[in-house]
Design an enzyme around this catalytic site. Structure first.
Site, PDB file in Angstrom:
ATOM      1  CB  ILE A 148      -4.670  30.772  31.092  1.00  0.00           C
ATOM      2  CG1 ILE A 148      -3.635  31.482  30.204  1.00  0.00           C
ATOM      3  CG2 ILE A 148      -4.352  30.967  32.555  1.00  0.00           C
ATOM      4  CD1 ILE A 148      -3.560  32.983  30.437  1.00  0.00           C
ATOM      5  N   GLY A 206      -3.823  26.485  21.922  1.00  0.00           N
ATOM      6  CA  GLY A 206      -4.288  26.755  20.574  1.00  0.00           C
ATOM      7  C   GLY A 206      -3.371  26.129  19.557  1.00  0.00           C
ATOM      8  CB  ALA A 220       0.062  29.595  17.540  1.00  0.00           C
ATOM      9  N   GLY A 221       0.303  27.212  19.966  1.00  0.00           N
ATOM     10  CA  GLY A 221       1.047  26.853  21.161  1.00  0.00           C
ATOM     11  C   GLY A 221       0.204  26.904  22.409  1.00  0.00           C
ATOM     12  CB  ILE A 222       0.837  25.782  25.768  1.00  0.00           C
ATOM     13  CG1 ILE A 222       0.666  24.414  25.080  1.00  0.00           C
ATOM     14  CG2 ILE A 222       0.178  25.768  27.135  1.00  0.00           C
ATOM     15  CD1 ILE A 222       1.341  23.280  25.820  1.00  0.00           C
ATOM     16  CB  VAL A 223      -1.648  30.962  26.479  1.00  0.00           C
ATOM     17  CG1 VAL A 223      -1.509  32.334  27.132  1.00  0.00           C
ATOM     18  CG2 VAL A 223      -1.701  31.111  24.963  1.00  0.00           C
ATOM     19  CE  LYS A 264      -0.121  32.631  21.316  1.00  0.00           C
ATOM     20  NZ  LYS A 264      -0.685  33.074  20.023  1.00  0.00           N
ATOM     21  CG  ASP A 295      -7.783  32.000  13.921  1.00  0.00           C
ATOM     22  OD1 ASP A 295      -8.932  31.669  13.560  1.00  0.00           O
ATOM     23  OD2 ASP A 295      -7.155  31.416  14.813  1.00  0.00           O
TER      24      ASP A 295
END
Length: 1003
Positions: free
Chosen positions: A700, A703, A705-708, A722, A820
């Site tokens: 969904i 970013g 920092a990673g994938i959600v 995440k 952020d």
């Protein structure tokens, strides 16, 4: 027996007739009522009059024929209905008009509507219908004249079947998710007058067949579409065309000369495209043209001489192009001209001296060019001029005296020129004036402020001129002023106590003048002040104790004056004060060392020989005396050298032991890769359940920092997982993992996304959050349904997000800087309640005032505070700036970047459009907000502009932001002051006849 058989036969016939009889119109309407939620029988229901006991011809929205037996019109527009549209509506056999606009009706459009062969008008606009457009409608509704499905969720390619509706005169397919190309068959309607496909996701070339629509009067193709190439020459065949809007849809090349054939055209909008080359000469032959907007393109060359023939032109927008040469004198001769915007080009020469003599001029913006010469003397001859902007040129001479009598004037911006002479008398008394910017010129004389002044004036900027004389007491009558900037002049005499009457004042800069006498203690009555600079004057006396009454003051500079006495210790309690400068005065005594004074640099107190304290030398009265002042500063003794050697030896042994332990732990970790779940509350799932969510179909979001992923746990609970980017062993920051765990693991706040737990196998880390079903604020606000986000919901989200950030800044120990803040990191739950998210970049703010990793990213483009460019430091005021950008997004509905031209972000654009004046908020207000409490929007905009101040010290803290937002003024409704005002319709948007889109909270 025969009689029995006869009875059975008659019973069968009766049953067959009953079964085949069509549903009555009465029952069809009741079925429709049942399918529409929010249409119950209670007295507050919009369809409460639809009762079985009354004739359906008396029901709201229902119109019958003369026999009162058949429904001919059903109009349920704007009743806040939801649910689905029942197929039984098809049983209203004689229906000619069906309008369900401005509701929340969802589901597919029932194809059964096609049986309403007499239907002439079908309006389903401003709902949430989804799916593809049913082709059956096109085959059955042969008499349809009007088809409007604007602003729904319809998908698929543009329907080709609608070209079979040969009687169609009005077709609006805009504001949906239609994709693909405009079919060539869209050029086949024989009598169509209105065609809109704007606001979709169309690509490809505009088909030349569109030129076959010789009856077309209005054509809208822009916004969100991304066409290839430019306008086809066949566009010139639309001989009846009156309005053409092709703005913001990726058009390139030159405007075809065939456009000159459109002799009935009165509106041409082609702004925000990539048109290039010279302005087409044939544009000047459009004798009926009233409004022409070609701004935000790449046009070159000069304004064509043919434009002199545009005698009906009222609006000419050519700003943000690459035009050059002089502004032709005939521009001043255009008899109907009301709006002239030519800013950000390369125009030279003088301004046409007859500009404004037509008596109709309303707005002039010629800023950021290379214009010279003097200002035209009669720009306000009709007393209709409201906005005059000429800043950033090379203009000289005096300001025309006629502007001092221009009672219609609301904004005047003439800064950064070479203007001289005095300010016209009467200028500050103009009744509608809200902003005066005359900074960076050579103006002289006294400030012409008499008894009568403009109470609406919000900003006065006269910095860096040669103005002189005393500051008149009548300045206290500027009760609405928010910024008063008089720095860099030759004002003299005392600062009048009447300054204390300026209750709306947020910034005052009187520096670099010749003011004398004491500092007026009455200034402390200005409770909204965040910035005070009285430096480099001739002020004397003591610093008034009353100064501590300014509870949100951030910046105070009293340096280089002749102040005496001690520094008030009560200043230590001013928690909002982050920058202070008392240097180069005649202050005396001990500098307080408690409270806020512990944050101030010693340079703030230099140049005061009689001040004492840290770095300033001992006090004369011996306060600093003691037995620890004398230490040997000579060579180290032998015993000291021995201690140093032993210390180094111990440190070496300690490092060796740590290295051995670390090596063993890494070896042990490499032997075990088992997943481990760390929970921050009671959880009913395991790491295996979390791992099951890591599928491509469940993604969904992605970013830095990673994938959600979206995950469904065995008990049915939804979570967001995440998966952090892979990290190297021993990484001190683990790509944000440690920061998130340390902060979120212990945070419990209503408006911060809750971290439920995390799974780790020493190589991969998975963070498990509560799931937010409505996604991010950015997705909602900037998606095509952003218009459903009404003002009340936007204000609620702003306040809730502010409370979440306030908790991080002021209630966590040590305080936490998000780093952020952006609309995509504000998530919305099922009730559209805001939750601050994504602490992958959060760092603890150390006592030194800098973050632990200054090389880390400092936010997202468009949200980064300006000081980061030269300090590479991030603090809580950086978050405040980013939050201010979010507030501007909520007010304007625009993204932070990408909509304003190269290198321009939302902050710069808003400053350009409003001059930071809160009373000009309507100029940037989201046009999708149709009815708003203007005093609330103005207040939120005011807070936003405080948050995005250039200097960090001028920004409020998040605690102050929450306080100001919470105390938003509530004006009682009255005949003179309505609670709501309609937002102005955007010039860039086609008129749809729609006024109030539904609120997302009701979806």
């Amino acid at each position: 027996m025969k009689l029995f058989l006869l009875l059975l036969f008659l019973l069968h016939i009766s049953h067959t007739f009953t079964a085949s009889r069509p549903i009555s119109e009465f029952r069809a309407l009741l079925s429709l009522k049942t399918s529409l939620t929010g249409a119950g029988d209670d007295k507050n229901s919009p369809l409460s009059s639809w009762k079985v006991s009354t004739s359906f011809c008396t029901w709201i929205g229902v119109t019958c024929d003369v026999s009162r037996r058949h429904v001919t019109s059903l109009d349920l527009s704007g009743l806040n209905l939801s649910g689905t549209l029942s197929p039984d509506v098809s049983h209203l056999r004689l229906l000619q008009n069906l309008s369900l606009a401005e509701n929340l009706i969802s589901g597919p459009i029932p194809p059964e509507i096609s049986s309403l062969s007499g239907l002439r008008h079908l309006n389903l606009s401003n709902n949430v219908f989804n799916g593809s457009f049913p082709d059956e409608i096109s085959s059955g509704l042969v008499n349809l004249r009007v088809l409007d499905v604007y602003n729904n969720n319809l998908t698929g390619d543009l329907p080709v079947s609608v070209t079979n509706l040969t009687q169609l005169r009005h077709l609006h397919l805009g504001g949906n998710y239609f994709a693909g190309k405009i079919p060539p068959s869209y050029g086949s309607w024989p009598v169509i007058e209105y065609l809109a496909v704007s606001g979709n996701e169309l690509v490809g070339k505009i088909p030349p067949e569109i030129g076959n629509l010789t009856t077309l009067r209005e054509l809208y193709i822009g916004y969100y579409n991304a066409f290839e190439d430019g306008l086809p020459p066949e566009i010139g065949n639309l001989s009846e065309l009156v309005r053409f809007d092709g703005a913001n849809c990726g058009l390139t090349g030159e405007i075809p000369p065939e456009i000159g054939k459109l002799q009935k055209l009165d509106t041409l909008f082609l702004q925000v495209n990539v048109f290039s080359g010279p302005l087409t000469w044939e544009l000047g032959t459009l004798s009926s043209l009233k409004s022409m907007d070609l701004s935000n393109n790449m046009f070159t060359g000069e304004i064509p001489a043919s434009f002199a023939e545009l005698k009906n032109l009222t609006l000419l927008n050519l700003f943000r192009n690459k035009l050059h040469g002089e502004i032709p004198e005939f521009i001043g001769d255009l008899p109907e001209l009301e709006v002239l915007q030519l800013w950000e080009n390369n125009f030279t020469g003088s301004i046409p001296q007859k500009l404004g003599e037509n008596g109709k001029l309303n707005l002039v913006d010629l800023s950021s060019n290379k214009l010279t010469g003097t200002l035209p003397p009669n720009m306000c001859s009709g007393n209709k001029l409201e906005t005059l902007i000429t800043l950033g040129n090379f203009l000289f001479g005096s300001i025309p005296d006629s502007l001092g009598k221009c009672e219609s004037l609301t904004r005047i911006r003439m800064g950064e020129n070479f203007l001289n002479g005095s300010i016209p008398k009467g200028l500050f008394g103009l009744p509608k004036l809200t902003q005066v910017e005359l900074q960076d010129n050579y103006l002289s004389g006294e400030l012409p402020v008499a008894g009568g002044v403009s109470v609406n004036l919000g900003q006065i900027s006269l910095s860096n001129n040669q103005l002189s004389g005393p500051l008149p007491p009548a300045i206290g009558n500027f009760t609405g002023v928010q910024k008063l900037l008089l720095d860099g002049n030759k004002f003299q005499g005392p600062i009048p106590s009447e300054v204390g009457k300026l209750q709306q004042l947020s910034k005052i800069d009187f520096s670099h003048n010749l003011f004398s006498g004491r500092i007026a203690p009455e200034i402390s009555r200005c409770k909204l002040l965040t910035f005070v600079d009285l430096s480099r004057n001739e002020l004397s006396g003591e610093i008034p104790n009353e100064i501590t009454a300014m509870k949100i003051l951030n910046y105070l500079n009293l340096s280089r004056n002749h102040l005496v006495g001690s520094i008030p210790g009560s200043i230590s309690s001013m928690q909002s004060l982050t920058s202070l400068d008392f240097s180069y005065n005649n202050l005396s005594g001990l500098v307080p060392g408690t409270g806020q004074f512990s944050y101030f640099n010693y340079t703030s107190f230099l140049g005061n020989p009689d001040l004492c304290g840290p770095y300033l030398g001992p006090c004369k009265d011996g306060v600093a005396k003691g037995g620890h002042q004398s230490h040997s500063k000579g060579p180290l003794s032998a015993s000291m050298k021995l201690l140093l050697v032993l210390g180094l030896l111990v440190c070496s042994i300690a490092f060796a032991v740590v290295a051995i332990i670390k090596a063993r732990s890494l070896k042990k970790a490499s032997e075990s890769r088992a997943w481990r779940l760390t929970a921050f509350q009671r959880l009913d799932f395991t790491c295996d359940d979390v791992l099951d969510s890591l599928k491509e179909d469940n993604i969904i979001g992605k970013g830095g920092a990673g994938i959600v992923y979206k995950g469904v746990m065995p008990n049915g609970d939804l979570v967001a997982v995440k998966r952090l980017a892979a990290m190297s062993r021993g990484s001190s920051h683990d790509h944000g993992f440690n920061a998130e765990i340390q902060t979120l693991g212990r945070i419990r706040h209503r408006h911060i996304v809750r971290l439920l737990g995390f799974c780790s196998n020493h190589e991969t880390n998975l963070l498990v959050y509560e799931y937010m079903p409505n996604g991010s604020l950015g997705e909602v606000l900037h998606g095509k349904k952003g218009g459903h986000l009404h003002w009340d919901t936007r204000y609620k989200i702003a306040l809730e997000a502010a409370k979440g950030l306030c908790y991080l800044h002021h209630d966590c120990s040590p305080l936490i800087v998000h780093r952020d803040v952006k609309s995509n990191n504000i998530l919305l739950d099922s009730n559209f309640e805001a939750h601050v998210a994504d602490f992958g970049l959060a760092k603890f703010l150390q006592d030194s005032g800098t973050s632990e990793c200054m090389s880390a990213i400092a936010g997202s483009y468009g949200y980064i505070a300006p000081e980061y460019a030269y300090t590479l430091k991030v603090d809580e005021k950086s978050d405040v700036y980013s939050f201010g950008v979010v507030l501007l997004e909520l007010v304007t509905g625009r993204k932070p970047v990408g909509e304003f031209g190269d290198g321009v972000d939302i902050v710069q654009w808003v400053r350009k459009m409003t001059d930071s004046n809160k009373d000009s908020v309507l100029k940037v207000l989201d046009p999708r907000l149709s009815s708003i409490p203007i005093h609330e929007v103005t207040h939120v905009f005011y807070v936003a502009m405080l948050c995005v101040e250039e200097q960090a010290v001028e920004r409020p803290t998040m605690r102050e932001v929450v306080q100001i937002l919470t105390e938003i003024p509530k004006l009682p409704p009255s005949k003179d002051q309505p609670m709501t005002e309609s937002a102005p319709e955007s010039e860039l948007s086609p008129k749809s006849g729609v006024q109030s889109p539904p609120d997302l909270l009701n979806l």
